[in-house]
Every structure is written in structure tokens, then in C-alpha cells.
Design a protein around this motif. Structure first.
Motif, mmCIF file in Angstrom:
data_model
loop_
_atom_site.group_PDB
_atom_site.id
_atom_site.type_symbol
_atom_site.label_atom_id
_atom_site.label_comp_id
_atom_site.label_asym_id
_atom_site.label_seq_id
_atom_site.Cartn_x
_atom_site.Cartn_y
_atom_site.Cartn_z
ATOM 1 N N GLY A 3 -5.084 5.013 -6.493
ATOM 2 C CA GLY A 3 -5.977 5.495 -5.420
ATOM 3 C C GLY A 3 -7.069 4.846 -4.749
ATOM 4 N N SER B 175 1.479 4.049 -2.893
ATOM 5 C CA SER B 175 1.085 5.587 -2.359
ATOM 6 C C SER B 175 2.357 6.233 -3.110
ATOM 7 N N ALA C 187 -5.793 1.950 -3.374
ATOM 8 C CA ALA C 187 -4.300 2.148 -2.061
ATOM 9 C C ALA C 187 -5.509 2.318 -0.766
ATOM 10 N N THR D 154 0.471 -1.112 -0.031
ATOM 11 C CA THR D 154 0.125 -0.116 0.408
ATOM 12 C C THR D 154 0.921 1.276 0.083
ATOM 13 N N CYS D 155 2.211 1.397 1.049
ATOM 14 C CA CYS D 155 2.560 2.401 0.690
ATOM 15 C C CYS D 155 3.276 2.295 -0.016
ATOM 16 N N THR E 246 -5.858 0.880 2.976
ATOM 17 C CA THR E 246 -5.361 1.465 4.116
ATOM 18 C C THR E 246 -6.719 1.159 5.074
ATOM 19 N N LEU F 61 -4.695 9.980 0.058
ATOM 20 C CA LEU F 61 -4.752 9.574 -0.786
ATOM 21 C C LEU F 61 -6.908 10.094 -0.884
ATOM 22 N N LEU G 213 1.648 11.885 1.559
ATOM 23 C CA LEU G 213 2.036 10.457 1.100
ATOM 24 C C LEU G 213 2.948 9.709 1.466
#
Length: 474
Positions: free
Chosen positions: A177, A20, A180, A16-17, A184, A84, A117
Motif C-alpha cells: 500500500g 491496488s 502504491a 500502480t493500479c 500514485t 490506499l 480501489l
């Protein structure tokens, strides 16, 4: 690791990171290849193209440190989700912008989300991967994706613009986005600092009133005249803001910009290297896009394909750089990076309407290798003279300098080209020479900031800051 988070969950958090940082980094470079198409569609001058780039990098530079402190105080997951959402909304609005003014405004909105981000993603990784070895691998993967995103922007942009038009470069951010955000919400645990840093509205205002006016003055100077009241006033405001930072910030208990960090020659040198090295990247991407499409008449796809060697060299050397720094320290990587940046941009001073593809590819490979090598030693040098508990703040300042350098590179090179009367090729030679000088400055600052004198002073600064922090906790 956070309670209840399995190894699979950790992997998803890292993914996920990385998603971003990929879209945020991609947007810093993907727009460049679409500039000629945007210019034709929205009937904008060169200064308008500069604003389309700098509205993004400048806003991120202004807000990076604030976003990091917001995440520490209110929760990293919450701020990350907010970033995000804002970034995705800004991307969608950019894709339907009816005018240059709207595009610039929506790019700024994108950047507000983008500032939440990267620094917050790094904090999430640090709190998720608590074992040093696992954290090092996670940070390495995150850094590799960051480098890949910057390198792939021109190539992916060329494909999208040629196939679907310039608006399509913003569409890609929306599904990524959304994915993500879903990951998250499902996998990233909430975390915050034990004691959040106090807000410093004065420091934030002074940073904005320095970076904004000085960049605007450089961009608009050729159009309004360097001696016009508007340009003079903007430079005066920027100068007054710097004076305010120097005089007022040291008096605050928790300043946004802790000027004591700059007592370390290593840290000061690293911030200067970040500034000048990223000036070369911002200026290179801006000038090279206009050269390939407006001067040589290449399509966006052809222009993107030509830059693949640069992207490949950047990606490879980003990985190699960490190993060089681990084995030999930051000095060899910094010096080699500066020499390669100077060589690549120096070759492009001789680029004209009939320059061979082989000549251009050689310049791109040298430049890409320099860009790939410089990132890791800059971070290493910045942190070498500071206590470990100040690593987050120091990293945020270094990232701000990177974004500021990229914005200034676009502003200065665009102004040189816009102010020239002999055509793009002749006018751009001065800009390429300036960027080559920035490569030389990278070598000089690298030698100074990693020498014995700088190292000794950095250790003293580290001890003083550590003692002061211990004293404040008593």
C-alpha cells in the motif's frame, strides 16, 4: 493520454493500479486459510469466522457505487490515494486486533478503503489509455492480476500463517500500500468527470439497510433461532429496503441504482450469474479451509499447497475466457463455467476424513477452471444491453453483485454447518450440494441471458436508454 504522461508513465500507472487490485483481491481470499488459527487465538464460534470474512466483502458491496461517484466528482487520484491510505491503516490495525470484535471492525475499515480501489483504478486506466488497443491490453493485464490475486490468496496465506502466524496475512498489505501511494503521488495524473453524478443518500441508505440486515440474519439465524424477534426484524428491514429501492429510486433524477438497467434480460441475467457464481467461490473457500484444517488436520501451509491446482486452473482459465468470449460470444464460456462449478462442488459432497488427495485435486481443478471462465462473460453480458456511456455504472452494479454473492455464500454455508448437529462432514454435504446448485443456476441463467429473446430485448433496452439520455442532454 493525459497531457505530459509518457509511455513509461502510462506503464507505471498501470502497475500502480495492478498493485491496488492485487492487495484488494488478495484480502478477499487470504483470510480464509487463517480462519482456524484465528478461531483458536480469539476463541470465536463459526459465526465469528463468518463475520471476519463478510465484514470485508459486505462493506465493499455496499460502497462500490458510492466510491465510483465520489471519484468522478472529487477526482480519481484523490479518492484512490484516500482508499490506499485507509486500506493500509485497516490492514495494520487488523494485524494487532486484540479481539474478534476489533478484528471485524478493522476488516470493515479495510473494506471502506478497498471500495475506493478497484472501480477507481479502472477509471484511471480508462482515462490514461485513450487508444482502444492500448486500453484493451491494459484492461486485460489488470483483469489477469485481479484473477491471480484471488487465486494466490489461499497459497500465500498458508505460507504466511505457517511461518509467522495469522496476523502476518495483514502485514503484506502495508508495504504494498505504501509503494502504491508513492507511485500514485508521483505518476498518476488527476482526472474527474466533466459532470459528476449527484449523491443519492436515500439510495445508499437503502442498499446498506438491505445488504447488511439480510447477511446478518443469515449468519446469526442458527445462534438466535430463525423465529427470534431479532432475526425476524432484520429480514423485515431488508424487505422494506428492497421495496423502497423499487418504489423510490425510479423517481430520483440520478438514482444510485438505475432500475431501468434491469429491463435488459442480458443485464439482469448477468447480475444473477455474478451473484450465484460468487456464492460458490465464497462458500467454497470458507468450507474448504475448515475441512482441510479442522477435519483433515492439515497445517495452513499443507492446506494452501493443496489448493495450488485450483489457483492454477483459475489463473489459466481467466486468460482463456477472454479469447473464448471474443471468438464465440459469452454463452459457451458461461455454460462451461457453470458445469465446471457444479462438478467441482458436487464432487466435494463426497469428501470425508479419508478422501484421497487425487480426488480433492480433481475437484479443485474443476472448480478453479469454472471460476476462471465466468468473470469475462459476465462483464460482457452485463454491458451488451446498455449504452456505452453507462458502462461504468453497469460495471459497478455487477461488481456489487459479485461481492454480495461472496458474502451470502459465506453466510449461508456457515449457517448450514453451524446449525448441523451431526458434525462438520455430514453438515457440510448440504452446503456443498447448495453450491453445486448455484453452478447449475449459472448454466440456466447463462442460457437465458444470451439467447435470441434476451438479445433482442437487450437491443431495445439499449435504444430506449440511449434515447432517454439524449433527450436529457437537450
Amino acid at each position: 493520454m493525459p497531457r505530459g504522461l509518457s509511455p513509461r508513465g502510462q506503464t507505471v500507472v498501470l502497475l500502480t493500479c495492478c498493485l491496488s487490485v492485487f492487495v484488494a483481491g488478495l484480502d478477499a481470499t487470504i483470510v480464509n486459510v487463517a480462519l482456524p488459527s484465528i478461531q483458536r487465538a480469539l476463541h470465536t464460534p463459526v459465526s465469528g469466522l463468518q463475520w471476519a470474512i463478510d465484514a470485508y466483502t459486505l462493506v465493499i458491496a455496499c460502497l462500490l457505487m458510492l466510491s465510483g461517484s465520489l471519484a468522478d466528482r472529487f477526482g480519481r487520484r484523490r479518492v484512490f490515494l484516500t482508499g490506499l491510505a485507509i486500506f493500509s491503516l485497516g490492514s495494520l490495525l487488523c494485524s494487532i486486533a486484540p479481539s474478534l470484535g476489533a478484528l471485524v471492525a478493522f476488516r470493515a475499515l479495510q473494506a471502506v478503503g478497498g471500495s475506493m480501489l478497484n472501480p477507481v483504478a479502472m477509471s484511471i486506466i480508462a482515462t490514461t489509455f485513450t487508444e482502444p488497443a492500448a486500453r484493451a491490453r491494459a484492461v486485460g493485464a489488470w483483469g489477469s492480476v485481479a484473477g491471480l490475486s484471488l487465486a494466490s490468496g489461499p497459497v500465500l496465506g498458508g505460507l504466511l500463517v505457517s511461518a509467522l502466524g495469522w496476523r502476518s496475512i495483514f502485514w503484506i498489505n502495508v508495504p504494498v500500500g505504501a509503494l502504491a501511494m508513492y507511485l500514485t503521488k508521483k505518476y498518476v495524473p488527476e482526472s474527474k468527470a466533466t459532470r459528476g453524478k449527484r449523491f443519492d443518500p436515500l439510495g445508499q441508505a437503502l442498499v446498506v439497510t438491505f445488504l447488511g440486515p439480510v447477511t446478518a440474519a443469515v449468519i446469526e439465524g442458527p445462534r438466535h433461532g430463525w423465529g427470534s424477534p431479532l432475526i425476524v426484524v432484520m429480514f423485515v428491514v431488508a424487505g422494506a429496503s428492497v421495496a423502497g429501492l423499487v418504489l423510490l429510486e425510479p423517481r430520483r433524477s440520478e438514482p444510485l441504482v438505475d432500475l431501468r438497467f434491469f429491463r435488459s434480460p442480458a443485464f439482469s441475467g448477468a447480475t444473477l450469474i455474478a451473484l450465484v457464481a460468487l456464492m460458490t467461490l465464497g462458500g467454497f473457500l470458507f468450507l474448504n479451509t475448515l475441512y482441510l484444517q479442522d477435519v483433515r488436520g492439515f497445517s495452513p501451509l499443507h492446506a494452501g499447497v493443496l489448493t495450488i491446482p485450483m489457483a492454477a486452473a483459475l489463473a489459466v482459465c481467466s486468460t482463456v475466457s477472454g479469447r473464448v468470449v471474443a471468438a464465440r460470444g459469452p454463452r459457451p464460456a458461461l455454460v462451461l463455467a457453470g458445469l465446471l462449478l457444479a462438478a467441482g462442488t458436487g464432487l466435494l459432497t463426497g469428501a470425508g476424513r479419508g478422501t484421497s488427495a487425487g480426488y480433492l485435486v480433481l475437484a479443485y481443478v474443476l472448480f478453479g477452471a469454472g471460476c476462471g471462465l465466468v468473470g469475462t462473460p459476465v462483464t460482457n453480458t452485463a454491458l451488451s444491453g446498455l449504452p456505452r456511456d453507462q458502462a461504468g455504472v453497469a460495471g459497478a452494479i455487477a461488481s456489487t453483485c459479485r461481492q454480495t454473492g461472496a458474502a451470502i455464500g459465506v453466510a449461508v454455508c456457515g449457517s448450514i454447518v453451524a446449525g448441523g448437529s451431526a458434525g462438520f462432514v455430514a453438515s457440510s454435504r448440504a452446503a456443498w450440494a447448495l453450491l453445486a446448485g448455484c453452478g447449475g443456476a449459472t448454466v440456466l441463467f447463462g442460457l437465458i441471458s444470451t439467447g435470441r429473446w434476451a438479445t433482442a430485448h437487450a437491443e431495445r433496452t439499449r435504444a430506449q436508454l440511449s434515447a432517454k439520455a439524449l433527450e436529457m442532454t437537450r
